[in-house]
Scaffold this active site. Structure first.
Site, PDB file in Angstrom:
ATOM      1  N   TYR A  14       0.811  -1.218   0.000  1.00 27.34           N
ATOM      2  CA  TYR A  14       0.000   0.000   0.000  1.00 27.34           C
ATOM      3  C   TYR A  14       0.844   1.269   0.000  1.00 27.34           C
ATOM      4  O   TYR A  14       0.460   2.275  -0.605  1.00 27.34           O
ATOM      5  CB  TYR A  14      -0.938   0.011   1.215  1.00 27.34           C
ATOM      6  CG  TYR A  14      -1.781   1.260   1.250  1.00 27.34           C
ATOM      7  CD1 TYR A  14      -2.924   1.370   0.461  1.00 27.34           C
ATOM      8  CD2 TYR A  14      -1.410   2.353   2.022  1.00 27.34           C
ATOM      9  CE1 TYR A  14      -3.680   2.528   0.443  1.00 27.34           C
ATOM     10  CE2 TYR A  14      -2.162   3.518   2.013  1.00 27.34           C
ATOM     11  CZ  TYR A  14      -3.300   3.602   1.229  1.00 27.34           C
ATOM     12  OH  TYR A  14      -4.028   4.753   1.211  1.00 27.34           O
ATOM     13  N   CYS A 261      -2.601   1.850   9.928  1.00 29.74           N
ATOM     14  CA  CYS A 261      -1.473   2.588  10.506  1.00 29.74           C
ATOM     15  C   CYS A 261      -1.751   3.250  11.844  1.00 29.74           C
ATOM     16  O   CYS A 261      -0.957   3.139  12.765  1.00 29.74           O
ATOM     17  CB  CYS A 261      -0.993   3.663   9.523  1.00 29.74           C
ATOM     18  SG  CYS A 261      -0.322   2.977   8.004  1.00 29.74           S
ATOM     19  N   GLN A 263      -3.821   2.995  14.477  1.00 29.66           N
ATOM     20  CA  GLN A 263      -3.842   2.200  15.699  1.00 29.66           C
ATOM     21  C   GLN A 263      -2.471   1.604  15.973  1.00 29.66           C
ATOM     22  O   GLN A 263      -1.994   1.586  17.110  1.00 29.66           O
ATOM     23  CB  GLN A 263      -4.898   1.099  15.582  1.00 29.66           C
ATOM     24  CG  GLN A 263      -4.930   0.161  16.800  1.00 29.66           C
ATOM     25  CD  GLN A 263      -6.126  -0.756  16.759  1.00 29.66           C
ATOM     26  OE1 GLN A 263      -7.251  -0.323  16.587  1.00 29.66           O
ATOM     27  NE2 GLN A 263      -5.884  -2.047  16.903  1.00 29.66           N
TER      28      GLN A 263
END
EC number: 1.1.1.22
Length: 425
Positions: A14, A261, A263
């Site tokens: 990603y 990302c 958390q």
């Protein structure tokens, strides 16, 4: 260092995929190769019908324009590394599911593997950029690995370039970022490397939005972490303030927060805050560790409440291989103690991960770290030059008994940490 002509991104996920696709689009004079060992993922990036492995509005258009011109996707990781002037490390860093820091700390195994691969196959100097979502000081760990394993003719300059993409708007975030952070060492070489990456982003990002702090660490609660890790709280506050998402959009109430990302980053901060009480020990546990000493103190074979038992238990939680040597503790006692400390691990499994040796030199061979757990005098008198030659690099020594001459070991080449002292690796 000359201008960057070829970029390699390790990791076609990603972050790496969209980021480097946009770099290729905006910098047609630079060849960009995104590599990944996942054949199916690379096949998707190369698919004729552009069924990409990641959906982001606008991403297909970017790939259509750049792929085959100066944007390439490949599983040939080594070739990508060797040809590149600059390498983005953008591999997965999931939250650990087991071991010390489980549920909080980032699993940096893939980052370490990628870094070791860069050192192993490089035949020219490189700029190496940490691009994954990682805790602070990861760049320092990468630098340590590269410096210890680099060929004589290769120089590696490490930069930190954290990503700030939001799923659903990633391409727009890349086209018009609130800010780009490029962290480097405050050395002439670090500045040159920083300038090289800055010039790449400056092809489309206004220079006033490209921030170059000396150290980047993702305000009072953060200031103590900054003090402990060498970051500058003013730079952190300024960088955070440049993010338009920190405001009404960010603070709007909802049932919770998701994504890959945010958390994870919060959990990492919690873990970092806790772990700094024992300076970064968790970061140094490697695949093969030598534990010298198993008795609770020197000149006895008694292991009751020995710290070594807890150490080996925790190393087992990290799935590490452990080599043990103690001059007086009998092997049967070690196995008994470890079986009691690790009740969920069958003894046959323990005996595959833990080996007991008849000398300190044997125990240290091929290890990545040596832990002094008992203050046996003979450990002070070991031929540490021989130990260093036979260990993997970088070679760490953790003196848990303040027994050794740390400066002497550092002169040999070891990375040394002494309990109760603040020396950096």
């Amino acid at each position: 260092m000359p201008a960057v002509n070829k970029i390699c991104c390790i990791g076609a996920g990603y972050v790496g995929g969209p980021t480097c696709a946009v770099i290729a689009l905006k910098c047609p004079h630079i060849q960009v190769t995104i590599v990944d060992i996942n054949q199916a993922r690379i096949d998707a990036w190369n698919s004729k019908d552009y069924k990409l492995p990641i959906y982001e509005p606008g991403l297909e258009d970017v790939v259509r324009e750049a792929r085959g011109r100066n944007l390439f996707f490949s599983t040939d990781v080594d070739k990508g590394i060797q040809e590149a002037d600059l390498i983005f490390v953008s591999v997965n860093t999931p939250t650990k599911k087991s071991g010390i820091g489980a549920g909080f700390a980032a699993d940096l195994n893939y980052v370490e593997l990628a870094t070791r691969r860069i050192a192993a196959v490089s035949n020219s100097s490189k700029i190496v950029v940490e691009k994954s979502t990682v805790p602070c000081r990861t760049a320092e760990s990468m630098r340590t690995i590269l410096e210890a394993n680099s060929p004589a003719n290769c120089r590696f300059d490490i930069l930190s370039n954290p990503e700030f993409l939001a799923e659903g708007t990633a391409v727009n975030d890349l086209f018009a970022p609130d800010r780009v952070l490029v962290g480097s060492l405050e050395t002439p070489e670090g500045k040159v490397a920083c300038d090289a990456l800055t010039e790449i982003y400056a092809n489309w990002v206004p220079r006033e939005r490209i921030l170059t702090p000396s150290v980047f660490l993702p305000v009072n609660a953060l200031s103590a972490i900054c003090e402990a890790t060498g970051a500058n709280i003013d730079e952190v506050a300024y960088a955070v303030g440049k993010d338009s998402r920190v405001g009404p959009s960010f603070l709007r109430a909802s049932v919770g927060f998701g994504g890959s990302c945010f958390q994870k980053d919060i959990l990492n901060l919690v873990y970092l805050s806790d772990s700094l009480h024992l300076p970064e020990v968790a970061n140094y546990w490697r695949q093969n560790i030598a534990v010298l000493g198993f008795a609770f103190k020197a000149d006895t074979g008694d292991t009751r409440e020995s710290a070594a038992i807890s150490l080996v238990r925790d190393f087992q939680a990290e799935n590490a291989n452990v080599n043990i040597y103690d001059p007086q503790v009998v092997h049967e006692q070690i196995w008994s103690d470890l079986s009691e400390a690790c009740p969920t691990i069958p003894l046959t499994t323990l005996q595959k991960r833990v080996k007991i040796f008849s000398s300190a030199l044997e125990a240290c061979k091929n290890a990545e770290a040596v832990v002094i757990a008992t203050e046996w005098k003979e450990f002070r008198d070991i031929d540490w030059n021989v130990v260093y030659l036979n260990m993997r690099k970088p070679a760490f020594v953790f003196d848990g008994r303040i027994l050794l001459d740390a400066d002497k070991l550092r002169n040999i080449g070891f990375k040394v940490t002494v309990i109760g002292r603040g020396e950096k690796l």
